[in-house]
Design a protein around this motif. Structure first.
Motif: not given
Length: 413
Positions: A133, A65, A58-59, A22, A55
């Protein structure tokens, strides 16, 4: 006395890998992309999907999420989204009467891919964004602005003209203009007003090194919307929504109103005035086509084969009506209006930045960018995903739920 609970935590390699992916995805989206967009024309088209894929991975790993089904249902039932889908469906239907079926199919596929990219990026964002981030965003805008200034001052001596990436700086500066507003919104939400002012001045300086009327107008209009919304939030949101939707809905009337003014100010033979004259001829020559439009992709291809005058406008206002007619244009106007009004409901600290971004993007579309340029659609999708990320970094404005902690028995009962 009871023994004290152990405070050690179990290290999960999967969660660490998800956090790393991420961070790399956001670093590519927030920092690498604004820099490379100044030197490579296809940077946004290539890097944005890579960042979104990271992303998504990673989710999938850590599932941080928001729940996909409720989020998808809210999105699919939103009036702005439904109106936007009507525009897409009408574009697909117009393939039955467009004279350029092959190119239109390819461009429609690109449009669908860009919408899918934005949806996947939206669904893959964590429910709560880490500040570490999000601070990458202003850092990336600063880095992109510095690179743009260096290229504007010394670019002519660094690369020969006419290379493949000639004109990349113009696209990169447009990306900087759009990313400036979520960066400002994030800094101001963290009470870093001086840093926000410095960031805005840096981007303005980058635009003056290689002046372009469209970019300067976009930044200026965005700044006006930002200032008005900061002073009167409801007024700023209403003005931005109404003016944008009204200009798109009433676009066929614009050449009849603007041409006399332009002729008085610049002369009847000015290129902009002649372009408006061509627009007038298109409207009066076949008024029935204002209902259905000429079909998807006819504005660009029509110039090449003589269906349109070579000096016809290359803006979204003209191309919406020319290609999609009243159905597509009014649906797009309603989608724009509903989107702007919806953006003014959540996150009060972010509303001025959102209005600045809407106004700047709409100005670019009105002055220079066609309807379906892939780099432009990708740039808008990136700005949307970035703003959603900034909005999800505002959870500290409300007290979060207390996490379950191990009970520690008092020393003295």
């Amino acid at each position: 006395m009871m023994p004290r609970a152990s405070t050690s935590t179990t290290i999960d390699p999967a969660l660490d890998a998800a956090a790393l992916l991420r961070r790399i995805g956001f670093f590519g989206l927030f920092v690498v992309l604004p820099v490379l967009a100044q030197v490579a024309r296809r940077a946004s088209v290539i890097l944005a999907p890579i960042a979104v894929i990271l992303l998504i991975i990673a989710s999938v790993i850590d599932r941080r999420q928001r729940p996909v089904r409720p989020a998808t249902y809210r999105l699919l039932t939103a009036p702005a989204f439904l109106a936007g889908m009507l525009v897409v469906l009408w574009s697909a239907l117009s393939l039955t009467w467009t004279p350029f079926l092959g190119p239109a199919l390819e461009r429609l596929a690109n449009l669908g891919a860009t919408i899918g990219l934005a949806l996947l990026g939206y669904l893959a964002l964590p429910d709560r964004m880490r500040s570490a981030n999000l601070y990458l965003l202003p850092l990336g805008v600063v880095a992109g602005g510095i690179v743009a200034i260096m290229l504007g001052l010394f670019g002519a001596h660094m690369a020969p003209s006419g290379v493949e990436d000639d004109g990349a700086l113009d696209r990169g500066l447009v990306l900087l203009i759009l990313l400036l507003w979520p960066a400002l919104a994030w800094l101001r939400s963290r009470r870093r007003d001086r840093e926000a002012l410095g960031l805005a001045l840096l981007v303005a300086l980058a635009l003056t090194v290689q002046p372009d009327g469209t970019q300067i107008a976009a930044l200026s209009v965005g700044a006006v919307a930002f200032a008005v919304t900061s002073y009167r939030p409801r007024l700023g949101v209403m003005l931005t929504a109404v003016l944008s939707a009204a200009l798109l809905a009433a676009a066929p009337l614009l050449p009849f109103l603007a041409r006399p003014v332009g002729a008085a100010l610049m002369g009847p033979l000015a290129p902009a005035v002649l372009s408006l004259k061509s627009w007038q001829k298109v409207v009066t020559a076949d008024p029935v086509r204002l209902i259905t439009g000429h079909g998807f992709e006819t504005a660009l291809r029509g110039r090449l084969v003589g269906l349109l005058p070579a000096n016809a406008p290359t803006t979204a206002l003209f191309e919406f009506w020319y290609e999609l007619g009243i159905v597509g244009a009014l649906a797009a106007a309603f989608a724009l209006y509903a989107s702007i009004r919806r953006a003014g409901r959540d996150g009060p600290a972010l509303v001025p930045g959102a209005m600045g971004c809407f106004a700047a993007a709409f100005t670019v579309a009105c002055l220079s960018v066609g309807l379906t340029a892939v780099w432009w659609l990708t740039t808008v999708a990136i700005a949307i995903v970035v703003f959603v990320a900034v909005e999800r970094g505002q959870f500290r404005t409300s007290r979060p739920k207390v996490a379950k902690l191990p009970r520690i028995q008092a020393r003295e009962e």
